[in-house]
Enzyme design. Structure first.
Site, PDB file in Angstrom:
ATOM      1  N   ASN A  68      18.652   2.077  -0.870  1.00  0.00           N
ATOM      2  CA  ASN A  68      18.287   3.491  -0.738  1.00  0.00           C
ATOM      3  C   ASN A  68      19.188   4.231   0.243  1.00  0.00           C
ATOM      4  O   ASN A  68      19.447   5.421   0.073  1.00  0.00           O
ATOM      5  CB  ASN A  68      16.822   3.631  -0.331  1.00  0.00           C
ATOM      6  CG  ASN A  68      15.895   3.455  -1.518  1.00  0.00           C
ATOM      7  OD1 ASN A  68      16.242   3.818  -2.638  1.00  0.00           O
ATOM      8  ND2 ASN A  68      14.730   2.879  -1.293  1.00  0.00           N
ATOM      9  N   VAL A 110       0.854  -1.196   0.000  1.00  0.00           N
ATOM     10  CA  VAL A 110       0.000   0.000   0.000  1.00  0.00           C
ATOM     11  C   VAL A 110       0.890   1.246   0.000  1.00  0.00           C
ATOM     12  O   VAL A 110       2.115   1.159  -0.050  1.00  0.00           O
ATOM     13  CB  VAL A 110      -0.978  -0.002   1.201  1.00  0.00           C
ATOM     14  CG1 VAL A 110      -1.867  -1.235   1.159  1.00  0.00           C
ATOM     15  CG2 VAL A 110      -0.244   0.078   2.538  1.00  0.00           C
ATOM     16  N   HIS A 116      11.387  -5.693  -0.228  1.00  0.00           N
ATOM     17  CA  HIS A 116      11.432  -4.490  -1.059  1.00  0.00           C
ATOM     18  C   HIS A 116      11.682  -4.855  -2.518  1.00  0.00           C
ATOM     19  O   HIS A 116      12.791  -5.212  -2.901  1.00  0.00           O
ATOM     20  CB  HIS A 116      12.532  -3.548  -0.541  1.00  0.00           C
ATOM     21  CG  HIS A 116      12.666  -2.293  -1.346  1.00  0.00           C
ATOM     22  ND1 HIS A 116      13.844  -1.587  -1.430  1.00  0.00           N
ATOM     23  CD2 HIS A 116      11.779  -1.614  -2.123  1.00  0.00           C
ATOM     24  CE1 HIS A 116      13.678  -0.542  -2.205  1.00  0.00           C
ATOM     25  NE2 HIS A 116      12.431  -0.539  -2.638  1.00  0.00           N
TER      26      HIS A 116
END
Length: 719
Positions: free
Chosen positions: A502, A402, A452
């Protein structure tokens, strides 16, 4: 028994026909390692004395024919001098040449993959017959080298210069029918008929029905093309190859072409000397070191994934929460690999979007002839869109995808936890939010992990599997197994802001922002970094990612690592975002985007960007040469990679390097950030850190670099 070894055996079959079988004991595949090369030379000695052998077939006892050379031995071999490498290769070629010269016909029976040295082994035979399920090729250029066991010499004489150049330069293997069309093999048969077909060919040679000596003679002499035909073939190949790969970044194809140009007019033995010299030259390039290392890192990462998967629960059905493009991509990936998956959303239009994404991706495969419409329908039927949780009772793993908002994610995860079975694994597809923090909302945090995926899901191979403070080994194992089942490469990392990829990427963007503040032109920075080897520069990359995503990620990273990721100025990325320039998603970012004829966004310069950036640029603009741009951006990137190793976020340099290559496109020919540091030299790298340390903490050398430099260590041990 003509010869008995633990790599090769030679036995007599019938009518004077021998079977030379590659059968490496205690190995899953056959390969040309030092021991196999030694035994092959001994086999040739035995066959030269075997008066009763009238013909021979070459077979394999494994599912793979021969996988090629033993890449693990290249690391030590390539440390030798160029002359020593040349002599090493010529010595191996001596056995291949003597095998080719044996006074009887030889037929290769190719039952599985015949790659690299395996393909070269078949080329020394007069005939090749291939299972219709096998593949064959010369993929060495993908390792920064080119064929060195006579492959460039014999392939040009067997299939012609143009076909050989394409086969070698691209490195792409050929399926059986394609190999037959090329003339790389002489026949294809069903696997069960392979040995009989090979024996039949040998018998036809022995009886004189086939002129095997003429077939051999073609490989011993110069290529039969005039100078004009040769020039046309080479010019065409150069145009094709150089359009696909920059020879400064990937020199192996160009070096292969140069070697072939030198040897096409020479007899075999002289030609092989030229090939060996070219091979040695390629082997000594930094690109070969990087790409061989990358191959070994890839093998290690896959091995670690298998080890992690040992405690995995069986996965019969998965679910994804949140449809749309990302949810649809995850559902497509699972369904295309045969896994049933439920796709849930609270809005029917989002479900339509998710199913549309899966349908679009499958439709492209049908259009390209890689899937039948019936198979597409079967695959789509594995995805069950739903607006409620009614079907979740037996789901083995739920992937939450989401919106990237911690409160929304916590609420959704808490809700679904109460509706699934007790041992169901919950995985959050978050790019920055702490897994340990999200787990606080759960009753069974041991069943919760991060998973991820990178966008677009169907293209990006990497999946970060994130271990929270309370994640169990079973939960990690099951998630790793799911990623592998979905055709992805999982790398297990520990929880921290940004995880691995990241966390490393944002200091790179920070270094880019600082360059712009001090006067650099973003378009020039992009060109420099693309020339360095990145698929796109930082300005273009943040446009593709989305400046809104970039600003959100930067805020998370600034909170997690304020000492080096919280700037004391407003950067270009934040400024453009505030001016509603979001990148490709709304048509304006650093660049302006227009649709090309194929409906894809094409970037063009935008003066409005430069006008905006004037407000964030220092009054005294600095100028930067290309190397300074590279050094500053790569220092920030590499330093953070090393800190992730220091902090045990990632376990090995191999995993770190592979993650950066697969996750953000670090130039593969440079081997990853850790290998890049190794090739620069730890002392030189440390000096560079000290040169730029005044710019901030992101540029200061991590303690690990200082310790390694003092001890004379490297990330990858040198043989």
């Amino acid at each position: 028994m003509v010869y008995q070894g633990n790599r090769i055996t030679v036995t007599m079959l019938e009518d004077g026909i021998a079977n030379m079988q590659y059968n490496a004991e205690n190995e899953s595949v056959n390969k040309f390692d030092t021991e196999t090369n030694k035994q092959f030379a001994e086999v040739v000695n035995a066959l030269e004395k075997a008066d009763d052998v009238k013909g021979l077939i070459v077979t394999s006892s494994k599912g793979v024919f021969i996988a090629g050379a033993d890449i693990t031995e290249f690391v030590a071999s390539f440390k030798q001098s160029e002359e020593e490498i040349k002599d090493w290769v010529i010595n191996i070629n001596d056995a291949f040449n003597r095998f080719e010269d044996l006074p009887f016909p030889k037929v290769a029976a190719i039952n599985g993959a015949a790659l690299g040295g395996g393909c070269e082994m078949t080329l020394v035979c007069e005939y090749r017959v291939m299972s219709d399920k096998a593949i064959i090729g010369l993929p060495e250029t993908q390792l920064g080298i080119f064929p060195g066991f006579g492959g460039t010499v014999r392939s040009t004489r067997v299939i012609g210069i143009d076909n050989a150049l394409e086969l070698i330069a691209t490195g792409a293997p050929k399926k059986a029918l394609d190999a037959l069309k090329l003339g790389l093999v002489d026949a294809t048969v069903a696997a069960d008929d392979l040995q009989d077909a090979a024996i039949d060919l040998v018998k036809k040679c022995i009886s004189g029905e086939l002129d095997w000596k003429a077939k051999r003679e073609e490989k011993l002499v110069a290529v039969k093309l005039n100078q004009l035909e040769q020039a046309m073939a080479f010019n065409s190949a150069k145009g094709m190859i150089f359009a696909k790969a920059n020879p400064k970044q990937y020199p192996a194809p160009a070096l292969a072409i140069a070697a072939i140009e030198k040897h096409v007019n020479l007899p075999r033995d002289k030609a092989i000397e030229v090939e060996a010299a070219g091979f040695a030259k390629a082997a000594k390039t930094p690109q070969a070191e990087s790409l061989v290392g990358l191959f070994l890192s890839d093998q290690l990462v896959k091995k670690l994934a298998k080890q992690h998967s040992k405690k995995a629960h069986e996965i019969n059905e998965a679910a994804v929460l949140g449809a749309g493009i990302m949810g649809g991509g995850i559902a497509y990936q699972a369904a295309s690999k045969g896994l049933p998956i439920i796709m849930k959303d609270i809005k029917s239009e989002q479900l339509d979007l998710g199913m549309g994404e899966a349908s679009k991706l499958l439709g492209k495969m049908v259009d390209r002839g890689k899937m039948t419409p019936a198979k597409m329908g079967e695959t789509l039927s594995r995805i069950r869109p739903t607006l409620n949780y009614g079907d979740f009772a037996e789901t083995d793993i739920v992937i939450e995808a989401v919106v990237e908002n911690p409160n929304v994610k916590r609420a959704v995860l808490k809700e679904v936890e109460g509706l699934v079975k007790d041992d169901c694994i919950l995985a959050s597809n978050t790019s920055t939010i702490s897994i340990t923090f999200l787990a606080e909302a759960l009753e069974r945090p041991e069943n919760f992990v991060g998973m991820h995926f990178f966008n677009p899901v169907h293209r990006m191979p990497l999946v970060e599997v994130i271990r929270g403070e309370k994640s169990s080994e079973e939960a990690i194992a099951t998630t790793v197994a799911l990623a592998s089942k979905m055709g992805k490469v999982p790398v297990v990392v520990n929880d921290c802001p940004g995880f691995l990829v990241n966390r490393v990427l944002f200091p790179y963007f920070g270094a880019f922002d600082l360059l712009l503040k001090q006067g650099a032109d973003f378009a020039h920075v992009d060109k420099v970094m693309e020339k360095f080897g990145w698929p796109m520069g930082p300005a273009y990359l943040i446009d593709v990612v989305g400046l809104d995503t970039g600003v959100h990620g930067a805020e998370v990273m600034a909170e997690g690592f304020p000492d080096r990721m919280k700037p004391d100025y407003k950067g270009a990325i934040e400024l453009l975002y505030e001016n509603k320039r979001l990148g490709q998603k709304n048509g304006v970012g650093f660049y302006k985007y227009e649709m090309d004829k194929r409906g894809k966004p094409k970037k063009v310069a935008d003066e409005a960007t430069y006008e905006l950036l004037k407000t964030t640029t220092d009054s005294e603009k600095q100028t930067f040469d290309d190397q300074a741009i590279i050094d500053r951006t790569m220092l920030a990137f590499c330093n953070e990679t090393v800190r992730c190793l220091e902090d045990n976020i990632v376990s090995t340099p191999s995993e770190a390097d592979m993650a950066m290559i697969m996750g953000v496109g670090f130039p593969p020919f440079r081997g990853g950030p850790c290998r890049y540091i190794d090739q620069m030299g730890l002392d030189n790298y440390l000096a560079l850190c000290e040169k730029y340390a005044h710019l901030g903490k992101a540029y200061e050398a991590p303690q690990k670099i200082r310790d390694m430099a003092a001890a004379g260590e490297t990330f990858y041990a040198t043989a």
